[in-house]
Design an enzyme around this catalytic site. Sequence first.
Site, PDB file in Angstrom:
ATOM      1  CE  LYS A 111      -5.991   2.045  -0.922  1.00  0.00           C
ATOM      2  NZ  LYS A 111      -6.580   2.227   0.428  1.00  0.00           N
ATOM      3  CE1 TYR A 122      -3.016   3.083   0.478  1.00  0.00           C
ATOM      4  CE2 TYR A 122      -3.294   2.498   2.787  1.00  0.00           C
ATOM      5  CZ  TYR A 122      -3.586   3.322   1.723  1.00  0.00           C
ATOM      6  OH  TYR A 122      -4.437   4.396   1.895  1.00  0.00           O
TER       7      TYR A 122
END
Length: 294
Positions: free
Chosen positions: A164, A136
Amino acid sequence: MGDFGTVITAMITPFTPEGNVNYDLAGKLASHLVDNGTDTVLVCGTTGESPTLSWDEEYQLFVEVLQAVSGKAQVIAGCGSNSTTEAITATQKAAKLGVHGSLQVVPYYNKPPQSGLYNHFQAIAKSCPDMPVLLYNVPSRTGQNLIPETVVRLAEIDNIVGIKEASGNLDQTSEICRLTPQEFKIYSGDDSLTLPLLAIGAKGVVSVASHLVGNQIKKMIESFSLGQIKTATEIHLQLFPLFKALFLTANPIPVKQALKITGWDVGSLRLPLLEADMEVCQKLKTVLCEMKLI
């Protein structure tokens, strides 16, 4: 390993009037999300107010959501920390519960160099070799950017399956798409950039807006994958005002307010976050009304 579908919802954490985690409502909300376009529920990400949850609260949320969506969807546990040891402990504990993957945020505040980031994620992945890891990258919150060259190195680790990407930088995401294997999955970390990122090779989105329009987001992605670009673009443009309204102020303040407006008693937020002010509330009501969500 680690196919989480196209729509991952970064689920909010509901609270009781006393400020405790409302585990019962968390399970009901997770089930509702899965019935409305969500392939995978992400629990205890930033949208879930992870910075103000205790590890015990997070663990119990994993238990409740796993039970609520069992057999219907997958669950990713937000286990990231700016302490590698803490992240490893949390990930191992979540793995024993049977979650389907873990989200590992770039360590915040301490701003490690790229070599430190590599070693951090490598250590977490190796501590749970059967657990798919989704990186992320959100530099606006962490203070450090996970650059494409580091992502490429991390993608060589078997159980680091995707990222992400919430840098907002399409050139950076293009470079990641260009340099990583096709099986490495890239998810937009911004609802408003989902369609543009699909065009350069992303698989889907880790979404906030899917709390409200999950089916529409799923249809947009499916339309794009079928080559129905005009339809996908029309859906994107229809949803765009909502995408922007949900970030009028710090996430998850607007989405929690929007859920309350639409009938979900998800409670307040934990300090230092506060409830939406009158201006944000009115703008949200206007957009939700225009989209016939209320």
